[in-house]
Design an enzyme around this catalytic site. Structure first.
Site, PDB file in Angstrom:
ATOM      1  N   HIS B  34       0.828  -1.208   0.000  1.00 26.34           N
ATOM      2  CA  HIS B  34       0.000   0.000   0.000  1.00 26.34           C
ATOM      3  C   HIS B  34       0.864   1.261   0.000  1.00 26.34           C
ATOM      4  CE1 HIS B  34      -3.757   2.170   0.737  1.00 26.34           C
ATOM      5  NE2 HIS B  34      -3.083   2.929   1.581  1.00 26.34           N
ATOM      6  N   HIS B  80     -10.252   2.997  -0.485  1.00 23.19           N
ATOM      7  CA  HIS B  80     -10.453   2.523   0.886  1.00 23.19           C
ATOM      8  C   HIS B  80     -11.269   1.248   0.839  1.00 23.19           C
ATOM      9  CE1 HIS B  80      -9.751   4.566   4.972  1.00 23.19           C
ATOM     10  NE2 HIS B  80      -8.634   4.499   4.312  1.00 23.19           N
ATOM     11  N   ASN B  81     -10.784   0.319   0.000  1.00 21.13           N
ATOM     12  CA  ASN B  81     -11.549  -0.898  -0.283  1.00 21.13           C
ATOM     13  C   ASN B  81     -11.596  -1.859   0.893  1.00 21.13           C
ATOM     14  OD1 ASN B  81     -11.512   0.250  -2.806  1.00 21.13           O
ATOM     15  ND2 ASN B  81      -9.909  -1.094  -3.606  1.00 21.13           N
ATOM     16  N   ASP B 102      -4.969  14.878   2.188  1.00 23.49           N
ATOM     17  CA  ASP B 102      -3.909  14.906   1.166  1.00 23.49           C
ATOM     18  C   ASP B 102      -3.961  16.207   0.380  1.00 23.49           C
ATOM     19  OD1 ASP B 102      -2.420  12.568   1.443  1.00 23.49           O
ATOM     20  OD2 ASP B 102      -3.930  11.362   0.422  1.00 23.49           O
ATOM     21  N   ASP B 253      -0.120  15.092   5.776  1.00 21.60           N
ATOM     22  CA  ASP B 253      -1.156  14.440   6.568  1.00 21.60           C
ATOM     23  C   ASP B 253      -0.607  13.151   7.158  1.00 21.60           C
ATOM     24  OD1 ASP B 253      -1.234  12.914   4.082  1.00 21.60           O
ATOM     25  OD2 ASP B 253      -3.052  12.026   4.933  1.00 21.60           O
ATOM     26  N   SER B 298      -4.607   6.700  13.623  1.00 19.69           N
ATOM     27  CA  SER B 298      -5.661   7.575  14.147  1.00 19.69           C
ATOM     28  C   SER B 298      -5.877   8.712  13.165  1.00 19.69           C
ATOM     29  CB  SER B 298      -5.256   8.141  15.506  1.00 19.69           C
ATOM     30  OG  SER B 298      -5.314   7.131  16.489  1.00 19.69           O
ATOM     31  N   GLY B 523      -1.530   9.076  -8.403  1.00 13.95           N
ATOM     32  CA  GLY B 523      -2.336   7.875  -8.441  1.00 13.95           C
ATOM     33  C   GLY B 523      -2.180   7.045  -7.197  1.00 13.95           C
TER      34      GLY B 523
END
Lengths: 263, 753
Positions: B34, B80-81, B102, B253, B298, B523
């Site tokens: 990821h 966010h699958n 982001d 972030d 968090s 992407g």
């Protein structure tokens, strides 16, 4: 965009204040419409503020004040600015609560009734049609009774509720200002987007200077956004305030600091 | 932790010792698929990323493109699958929160969110639970933060039953001279952590996202974070205000891999190091280990690198907004990330080891055998002469009542799509259009497009079709495509068939972007969207394209629906007359992979049509020019459902009294192909009869085919063969509207969130 939307950001005339609670999210939209479309002076009012001297009209904007934790508007009513808003209204100042701002006014007891979750139990964002039921207020001077306005809603808790007695009193004094309706002005169950009692979309206090409404007039103030009906509310209150000021200048002896609306 | 043995050995080599638990955790999260793009990096290098407007390409929190007047647009999409499959409401909500941060990290005000959603068959109760949870989560979060959700997609296919796809794109607008970067520049500068406290939620979210879902995935529920949109709204305002002080050097972030990623990436971009003290990190609960603090995910936290000596200017802003902050460390100059706790060193790792030394795999690729079988599979027979128009009417109804083809009001009415008073073209058209108040009449057209069915049948063509469609969508509104971001959703890349799909899709995307001159500005890759075991499913390869276009004058965008009875209805682009021959079943007439075959016959079969890039570009140029000229009464992309679905949509979206049409479709070839085939590069337009010659002239000038199909005639949709008398389709618009408008509500069966 209309020519008016390119107008000055400040100038003479009715002075608006837009309250900023933590979590307000339509504050900038109201500011934009007053400054750029209506063309009147406008300032943000921080939620910690307790003095509203110099303002003619206070807008409580939409959003999720304090995250709407507990219940929409339940925490905002305790913020310092709400004490000031109450005093401002008592002195005859014009107060417009839009969506979350309406919910705050209900929680603060400045308007009667309460909000339940939408009957669908879903957030509802869409165009609605409103019938004007009281055209004699500072906010409705440019409207006619029975006129149908196109103004959108966007809320999860807009299902207006009130006790039977309170509701009768509200109706009797002309406190219902807007009802959801069909194109012909008929306030039928099919035109009710959220389950509100008697299709109620907006109400005022007995003096008529405090208006709460779930639909967003600031989202219907420019041609480019599909409707300019909402702009009429802002222009009405400008007429009212500036007319009152002109009358005061013409007859300085009457005094009294503006005692309420015209209901 | 998700690391392989060889990867552990590599860490030992780099450090010259065994890592401790905290260090191992940090490597595990940053070297996860990821975060590390281990299986995708090599292929992604083939994408074109340059362009004269591009201010920031891939590598930062989001891409940025110049839009003139001193302003820039910034956008990115993220998946966010996995979390959404386990906990749909919070999974989707935090997906919105993450991508919004982001955009915020680039110094941009978030102005729009779009959601591309894919689920299994809504006839299954669990699928309905996922749909209503995901939509409810997006609504709850997006509505509260005051960012309008203006677009997206919905598709349902059994391949997504166990692995739903939740891809969220956020678009932001920033003054060019106020842009921020995620850099920990200036050794000695203090590092601030602001927003929510750090807790035990979201531990190992990104390693969880880097494996297949299985029976034990429900145990991963603690890896799903819980969002608080109220804090996010305050963070947006506070960060933008803090940037206004000029004292913020870098902003990042905390998303996947939490503090580890934010510290390592900002230091890596600046070529610096960082020394942080975990005792100073505000926590939700006592007793958290350094390992847990470093990899917690968090939500609603931002890292700020502030100019030394000007901390008070920045912290005053956060105080005013009622947000907590803490100075947790300093930027150093030695390229090492040091983590201290209780006065001793808890971790000490070279920044480059975490970021640059991520293992890169060149996966084995192998064409999956299903592909050529599907291309050769016989398609169902054409409509029989005697069953027309009934059978074709039923097919049209099936297309327009399918989750892909139906009206999405059930979803979009749950999203606040109007807040910020910029939404000029609301959801339901080819793209949403937002004005940019500071740029006068100019604005942005935004869209997401993807088609897993087409990509399953031909990943290269399918990905190219998605790029072409996205660019065509914004062209229909008169917008010039500025660039794309993508979300690439695939199965397990360690399997050669999946890597082949991935490589082919990237190639198709790259070819289309080059040909249409649309750079890739960023992407996201989501692998492992498959379930284990014999009954396991793998998602269709699904690249989702998020495209932003620049509209010169938002007051002149044509409508998608017909406007006046009597207007000429026409087709810009190839008319497909004669059916044409291709190199697979259904690719000559666009039936391969079509929504028609899926919705009316339950088939995913044939070969998708190839995009003729040269023609596509000319069609888009002509469409854009016409859309801007004010000649067109309406302009609508022709894609899923083919020519008749596009015309029907023009009728369903029409102005009062203009909801119907009488058209003649080109003669020759299969009837179903002529009506419902999905040939690319086509746009349905309408114009007043007196203006039609100008439409023809504009197309002729660019060598683009254009064909007059018929006219707007209220009440019914009637299609005949050119020169024929028999009605192929003849259906009342009202009947179609009932099926189209009510489909989602009835599929969801009144589901409650």
């Amino acid at each position: 965009m209309t020519a008016a939307s390119c107008g000055p950001t400040a100038g003479a005339g009715a002075h608006f204040g837009v309250v900023v609670f933590p979590g307000s999210n339509c504050d900038a939209d109201c500011y934009h419409v007053i400054a750029r479309v209506v063309g009147r002076p406008v300032d943000y009012v921080w939620h910690g503020e307790s003095d509203l001297a110099g303002f003619d009209c206070i807008i409580l904007p939409g959003g999720f004040a304090y995250g709407d934790h507990l219940r929409a508007g339940a925490i905002a009513r305790f913020s310092p600015v709400m004490g000031a808003v109450r005093r401002f209204a008592d002195a005859g100042g014009c107060v417009l609560g839009i969506c979350n701002g309406f919910q705050v006014l209900l929680e603060a007891g400045m308007l009667p009734g309460a909000m339940l979750q939408n009957a669908s139990l879903r957030f509802a964002c869409r165009e609605t049609l409103l019938r004007v039921d009281n055209a004699g207020l500072p906010f409705t001077g440019r409207l006619a009774a029975g006129q149908v306005l196109k103004i959108p809603i966007a809320h999860y808790q807009g299902n207006y509720f009130s006790g039977e007695q309170e509701l009768s009193a509200l109706e009797a004094r002309g406190g219902v200002v807007f009802r959801y309706c069909g194109p012909d002005g008929d306030a039928s169950p099919g035109a009710n987007p959220n389950g509100s009692l008697r299709n109620i979309a907006g109400i005022c206090n007995s003096a008529g200077n405090v208006l709460g409404m779930m639909p967003h007039p600031e989202r219907a103030s420019e041609d480019i956004l599909g409707s300019t009906d909402g702009r009429l509310l802002f222009l009405s209150v400008v007429d009212y305030i500036e007319g009152r000021a002109a009358a005061r200048r013409a007859a300085p002896a009457t005094g009294g600091g503006g005692g309420g609306g015209s209901v | 932790m998700g690391l392989k043995d060889a990867e552990y050995e590599r860490i030992v080599d780099i450090l010259g010792r065994h890592p401790n638990l905290a260090e191992l955790g940090m490597f595990a999260v940053l070297w996860s698929e990821h975060c590390g793009y281990k299986h995708s990096k090599l292929a992604l290098r083939r994408l074109p990323t340059g362009g004269w407007r591009v201010v920031q390409g891939p590598g930062e929190n989001a891409g940025i493109v110049d839009i003139g007047g001193g302003w820039a647009v910034c956008w990115k999409a993220e998946s966010h699958n996995h979390p959404s499959a386990i906990e749909p409401f919070q999974g989707a909500a935090t997906g919105v929160g993450g991508i919004v941060r982001d955009i915020l990290a680039m110094g941009a005000r978030p102005v729009a969110v779009l959601d591309s959603l894919r689920f299994g068959d809504p006839a299954e109760p669990r699928v309905r639970y996922l749909i209503s949870g995901v939509v409810g989560g997006i609504a709850a979060y997006g509505n509260c933060i005051g960012v309008p959700t203006v677009g997206g997609e919905l598709a349902c296919d059994d391949s997504y039953r166990d692995n739903c796809l939740v891809n969220v794109m956020c678009v932001g607008v920033a003054r060019r001279d106020r842009l921020a970067r995620g850099v920990a520049a200036g050794p000695g500068n203090p590092v601030l952590l602001a927003g929510n406290r750090t807790g035990r939620d979201g531990i190992h979210g990104c390693t969880f996202a880097s494996e297949e879902l299985g029976e034990r995935s429900q145990e991963r529920r603690p890896a799903v974070q819980v969002g608080d949109p109220f804090i996010e709204k305050l963070l947006i305002e506070a960060c933008l205000e803090a940037l206004g002080t000029g004292a913020v050097v870098g902003l990042n972030d905390l998303g996947a891999a939490g503090l580890t990623s934010a510290c390592a990436e900002t230091a890596a971009r600046a070529g610096t190091g960082m020394d942080i003290d975990l005792d100073r990190v505000k926590r939700r609960e006592p007793g958290m280990s350094p390992y847990e603090v470093m990899i917690s995910e968090s939500q609603e936290r931002m890292l700020l690198i502030v100019e030394r000596g000007r901390e008070a200017e920045v912290t005053a802003v956060f105080d005013r907004w009622g947000l907590e902050w803490a100075e947790i460390g300093r930027v150093t100059d030695d390229g090492v990330l040091r983590v201290r706790e209780g006065g001793s060193l808890a971790a000490e790792v070279p920044v480059a080891a975490l970021t640059r030394d991520v293992p890169v795999y060149d996966p084995v690729v192998e064409e999956p055998p299903y592909l050529r079988r599907a291309w050769r599979a016989p398609l169902p027979g054409d409509f029989a002469q005697g069953e027309l128009p009934g059978a074709a009417n039923r097919a049209l109804t099936a297309i327009l009542a399918s989750p892909e083809g139906c009206a999405k009001d059930w979803i979009f009415s749950q999203y606040d799509h109007m807040v910020q008073v910029n939404t000029v073209v609301t959801p339901g058209a080819d793209a949403a259009v937002l004005r940019v108040k500071e740029l006068g009449p100019a604005g942005l057209a935004v869209t997401t497009d993807g088609n897993g069915r087409l990509c399953y049948l031909d990943p290269r063509r399918g990905a190219a079709l998605a790029v072409a469609e996205a660019a065509r969508n914004v062209s229909c509104l008169g917008a010039e495509p500025l660039g794309i971001t993508n979300c690439l959703n695939f199965g397990n890349p360690e399997k050669p068939h999946v890597s082949w799909q991935f490589a082919a899709a990237v190639d198709g995307m790259a070819a289309a972007c080059r040909a249409l001159d649309v750079p890739v500005t960023g992407g996201n890759v989501s692998f492992y969207n498959e379930t284990e075991g014999a009954a396991g499913r793998r998602v269709h390869p699904t690249p989702v394209i998020g495209l932003v276009g620049l509209v010169a004058d938002v007051t002149r965008c044509p409508k998608a629906g017909f406007q006046a009875p009597g207007d000429v209805v026409g087709l810009i682009g190839p008319d497909g007359a004669g059916g044409g021959a291709g190199d697979g079943a259904g690719d000559g007439d666009g039936l391969g992979g079509s929504l028609y075959l899926y919705a009316a016959h339950g088939l995913v079969a044939g070969r998708p049509a190839a995009v003729d890039f040269d023609l596509e570009r000319r069609v888009q140029d002509a469409t854009r020019e016409l859309a801007r000229s004010g000649i067109l009464a309406s302009c609508h992309d022709c894609s899923e459902g083919g020519l008749l679905a596009a015309i029907a949509e023009c009728c369903l979206l029409a102005a009062p009294g203009a909801g119907g049409a009488e058209v003649e479709v080109p003669a020759g070839g299969r009837v179903d192909g002529a009506l419902y085939g999905e040939l690319p590069s086509r746009v349905v337009v309408s114009a007043a009869a007196g203006d039609w010659p100008r439409v023809e002239a504009a197309c002729a000038a660019r060598g683009v085919p254009v064909r007059r199909l018929g006219r707007v005639a209220p009440g019914r949709i009637v299609a005949r063969r050119a020169g024929g008398t028999q009605a192929l389709v003849d259906v009342a618009t009202g009947e179609l509207r009932a099926a189209w408008a009510g489909a989602l509500e009835s599929l969801m069966g009144g589901a409650r969130q």
